[in-house]
Design an enzyme around this catalytic site. Structure first.
Site, PDB file in Angstrom:
ATOM      1  N   CYS A 131       0.778  -1.339   0.114  1.00 38.75           N
ATOM      2  CA  CYS A 131       0.007  -0.072   0.111  1.00 38.75           C
ATOM      3  C   CYS A 131       0.733   1.443  -0.541  1.00 38.75           C
ATOM      4  O   CYS A 131       0.359   2.479  -0.819  1.00 38.75           O
ATOM      5  CB  CYS A 131      -1.127   0.275   0.769  1.00 38.75           C
ATOM      6  SG  CYS A 131      -0.092  -0.474   2.258  1.00 38.75           S
ATOM      7  N   HIS A 181      -1.206   0.281   7.499  1.00 39.35           N
ATOM      8  CA  HIS A 181      -1.753   0.415   5.606  1.00 39.35           C
ATOM      9  C   HIS A 181      -1.734   2.107   5.036  1.00 39.35           C
ATOM     10  O   HIS A 181      -1.725   3.271   6.734  1.00 39.35           O
ATOM     11  CB  HIS A 181      -3.045   0.691   6.016  1.00 39.35           C
ATOM     12  CG  HIS A 181      -3.727   0.174   4.301  1.00 39.35           C
ATOM     13  ND1 HIS A 181      -3.778  -0.549   3.977  1.00 39.35           N
ATOM     14  CD2 HIS A 181      -4.725   0.832   4.013  1.00 39.35           C
ATOM     15  CE1 HIS A 181      -4.413  -0.124   2.984  1.00 39.35           C
ATOM     16  NE2 HIS A 181      -5.456   0.439   3.116  1.00 39.35           N
TER      17      HIS A 181
END
Length: 859
Positions: A345, A815
């Site tokens: 990510c 994330h």
């Protein structure tokens, strides 16, 4: 057919095997082969496009060299290859759960995994394969018994062969809990028994009944430390450990009471070299020795991980990803997501920010065929080709879904596997499947693109004739002015240096709600006694989240631009070391300014931490008032260094002794003593954090664990200034665009290590000729500096293009999500999901990308 599970046929001619077709196949058979274990097979992503087996036309893998092509490229860019296996897959949802069935709550501090946040729905993949024959463009469905055995074997082996990403790790956010090194030989005092009845558990110091931890060595029950997610405590268990340690007893492992069950429990190590949640493989035995049968215990309290999940699920995760909001999905050119390959990510967020820049699109996306047509045979290893592939996919209609709501579940989604493998090649961190710092990746990407530009200057010039001629790194080239003033004489010096981002501190002491934050912290530290301590359970406990410091952006900018005092700096005007007053201003404002909020730091126990603060970043940013002025009338300029000062400084640097504090801190973190000493010397004892960063960048060096050479020692054979470089190493550097002389000097400066030599060359790229001359001992180096890199400048007025946010306790986990503003609206890019943003979290970002709104000077 009418079967919705059947993949659509590619637009090819399907026919039975006849003698004419067999004859064509046999002609091509001498050059095909069955892939072996060590062959590289690209059976998951095309070389010149982001097509995969899920593409509408499938993926065509050559049986001759195992390169793969999309439907539009097979036959046009596949050379003389004639036989291919076509892989055509379709992902279909499994049977849906009954309506009204509640969604499972997260059980792991992870994203994209079973039990984690945002785990993908359950799908199954329907697969078809066929032999594809050129130039007839005939498709023969497999299996087909009339085909030659070699062809069948080659097709089957090519399809089933493990690709470079076959071992993808799905966990994109999961903290690793390690086994404690003290568990195997943990001392336990004999004869100590603890009641297994939870009603009898109480802190032996304060009488509290919740957040209790049991020392596995002597059975002491004490209250834990207060936690940010509302769990009270007073630290009695830790104080007990420290008191025993002072007596010579090392009892570091504690288990959280209420979490014990047959499945395990929360175990923590107070040992300074661990000081974290750990695993105890012998927990059941350790508990049994204290009279507790883990198999008979029932879990009654939340584990630390569960509380962290609850906290993230209810605040940071929801805020950043805008979870729970009715977001409108978008699928259009420029609004295409990227699949998360497992901890990628950070790559996706950086690429989405770059894809929002017209200059990057002009270079790579508007005419990618120029890069493809000029690519080397090993195009999978060509960075420009792979970059063009990625940016073309993000900005074209190829991956646009007719129904935008289907985009985030579409199997035919760009998976930048080749790009990730290439950009991470030979890098100790980016080659791994671990989560990384998006800023470090951004800088690494710019450096790799610069290397590719330098190595193929003629090709780059041809491919960018229509636009995008500027190097990507030039768009971010920031020039800062450093002013130092001697406190003894008042003399000043000005120096300029280049960077590619602006790092802003976050001064928590400037928070507008500092009193509230401090009051909460003090209340959390106070031990609860009497009725409050004996209440037990979750009811009545302080459940609210700790208040977050709200720090004005102006305070961050002020902390950056404030004057600071540099102690013991040499002043030529005073002829000695004095205190210097230093401030930093802007010498030139780049076209794009990347601002990093320094939310992440290394705590006193050397563990990476996150600064939990809110900083509302402005959408319009004015910095012109911080422009540097250079030497002003009436200012006394520092004289040049006295004769021999440079040589003395160089000699002093050559005999830098490693700082014992830095070395001991690094050794305590698990690094070797020799490596720790090298880190301290290499960073000139700049501090533990800086030395630790050096360790992570150089721990794979072959001499990392070797003792430091004695002062004045001769360089290793073949690495001294007078020795010739290794021809192979020099040739490798020359292939990057450097001259033989530059390669030779760089290898001499880095002990012959090619990777370090390349780093040395690129780190001195802005004044390489001067650096080479200085390394050779050329006395005229300072008088004839190399041509500086071109620096664009304009009035320092900016607008926000987008930002990347990170959720998680530190940069090694968590994330990333990107928000980008286009056409006056904000959009969220959460891996493959793209949607309109209702409430972009401007106060929770990590990297902010600004565009200058004024033209370049002289334009």
């Amino acid at each position: 057919s009418g079967d919705p599970r059947r993949p659509p046929r590619a637009r090819q001619r399907e026919m039975a095997v006849d003698e004419a077709l067999l004859a064509e196949i046999r002609k091509a058979m001498p050059s095909i082969k069955v892939p072996g274990a060590y062959d590289v097979v690209y059976n998951d992503e095309a070389i010149f496009s982001m097509d995969s087996p899920y593409a509408p036309g499938g993926l065509y893998v050559s049986l001759h060299d195992f390169r793969s092509y999309g439907e539009q490229d097979v036959g046009t860019r596949s050379g003389e290859d004639r036989l291919f296996v076509r892989l055509l897959w379709r992902r279909v949802p499994k049977e849906k759960k009954a309506e009204g069935a509640p969604a499972a709550a997260p059980t792991k501090l992870a994203i994209g995994v079973e039990g984690g946040f945002g785990a993908d729905e359950d799908f199954e993949t329907v697969k078809e394969s066929a032999l594809f024959v050129l130039p007839q463009r005939v498709v023969v469905p497999l299996p087909e018994p009339d085909l030659p055995e070699l062809v069948l074997q080659a097709c089957a082996a090519t399809e089933s062969h493990a690709s470079s990403f076959a071992q993808d790790q799905a966990a994109t956010w999961e903290e690793e809990v390690r086994v404690s090194k003290y568990a195997a030989d943990l001392p336990q005092e004999p004869g100590v028994k603890v009641s297994p009845d939870p009603k009898t558990w109480v802190c032996q110091e304060t009488g509290e009944r919740d957040n209790l931890w049991l020392n596995l060595s002597d059975g002491y029950i004490g209250s834990g430390r207060p936690q940010a997610f509302g769990m009270g405590g007073n630290g009695a268990a830790l104080r007990h450990y420290e008191a025993l340690k002072a007596e010579g007893k090392h009892y570091p492992l504690v288990v959280k009471l209420g979490t014990i069950s047959a499945q395990g429990a929360d175990v923590y190590s107070y040992a300074p070299d661990e000081d974290d949640s750990v695993k105890d493989p012998h927990l059941a035995k350790h508990l049994a020795n204290l009279g507790i049968n883990a198999m008979e215990m029932t879990k009654t309290e939340k584990t630390i991980t569960e509380m962290q999940i609850e906290l993230n699920a209810t605040f940071e995760f929801d805020r950043i990803t805008e979870a729970g909001r009715n977001l409108t999905p978008v699928s259009a050119p420029g609004f295409v997501g990227l699949a998360n390959l497992g901890n990628t990510c950070y790559i996706n967020s950086v690429l989405q920010l770059l894809a929002a820049l017209p200059e990057v699109c002009a270079r790579y996306a508007e005419c990618p065929e120029r890069w493809f047509d000029s690519a080397p045979k090993e195009a999978a290893g060509d960075l420009h080709t792979q970059a063009a592939k990625v940016f073309a996919a993000l900005t074209s209609a190829r991956f646009v879904c007719a129904e935008a709501r289907d985009a985030d579940a579409a199997a035919d989604c760009p998976r930048p596997q080749m790009f990730k493998a290439l950009i991470g090649k030979n890098h100790p961190e980016f080659a791994s499947n671990r989560q990384q710092d998006a800023l470090e990746f951004f800088q690494h990407l710019l450096e790799r693109l610069d290397r590719a530009d330098r190595a193929e200057a003629a090709r780059v010039a041809r491919c960018t004739e229509g636009g995008g001629a500027e190097a990507v790194s030039a768009l971010f080239r920031l020039q800062l002015e450093q002013r130092r003033q001697c406190t003894a004489t008042g003399a000043v010096s000005y120096a300029k240096h280049l960077d590619n981002h602006l790092a802003l501190p976050v001064p928590v002491e400037a928070a507008t709600n500092l009193a509230e934050v401090r009051a909460y912290e003090q209340a959390a530290k106070k031990p609860r006694t009497g009725a409050a301590a004996g209440a037990g359970g979750d009811e009545g406990k302080d459940k609210e989240r700790a208040p977050q410091p709200v720090v004005p952006f102006e305070a961050c900018l002020g902390a950056f631009s404030a004057e600071e005092v540099i102690a013991d700096a040499f002043s030529p005007a005073a002829g000695r070391k004095v205190d210097m007053r230093q401030r930093v201003r802007f010498a030139a404002f780049p076209r794009y300014l990347l601002v990093q909020l320094r939310r992440y730091y290394v705590a006193e126990d050397w563990t990476p931490k996150k600064l939990d603060a809110l900083v509302r970043m402005p959408e319009q940013l004015s910095l012109e008032h911080l422009r540097g002025t250079g030497l002003q009338p009436g200012e006394q300029e520092q004289p040049p260094d006295p004769e021999g000062a440079s040589g003395a400084a160089a000699a002093a640097a050559a005999v830098v002794e490693p700082d014992a504090t830095i070395v001991s801190a690094l050794v305590a973190m698990g690094f070797s003593e020799n490596g720790s000493k090298r880190a301290a010397v290499a960073t000139n004892n700049a501090g533990t954090e800086v030395s630790m960063e050096w360790v992570f960048a150089h721990m794979e060096d072959p001499d990392f664990n070797d003792p430091l050479p004695p002062p004045g020692a001769a360089p290793a054979p073949g690495t001294g200034p007078g020795a010739g470089p290794d021809p192979e190493a020099a040739a490798m550097l020359e292939s990057m665009g450097f001259t033989r002389d530059q390669a030779s000097v760089a290898l001499g400066q880095t002990g012959g290590n090619v990777e370090r030599a390349a780093d040395w060359l690129f780190s001195h790229a802005d004044g390489l000729d001067a650096a080479i001359a200085a390394a050779k001992g050329d006395q005229g180096a300072s008088a004839a500096p190399g041509a500086p890199a071109a620096v664009e400048d304009g009035v320092g007025e900016y607008e926000l293009v987008g930002f990347a946010s990170h959720m998680g306790p530190n940069l090694g986990s968590g994330h990333y999500v990107a928000h980008v503003r286009k056409g006056g609206r904000w959009y969220i890019y959460n891996d493959r999901k793209v949607a309109e943003s209702r409430d972009p979290p401007l106060d929770l970002g990590y990297l902010y990308l600004y565009r200058r709104t004024t033209p370049a000077k002289g334009a």
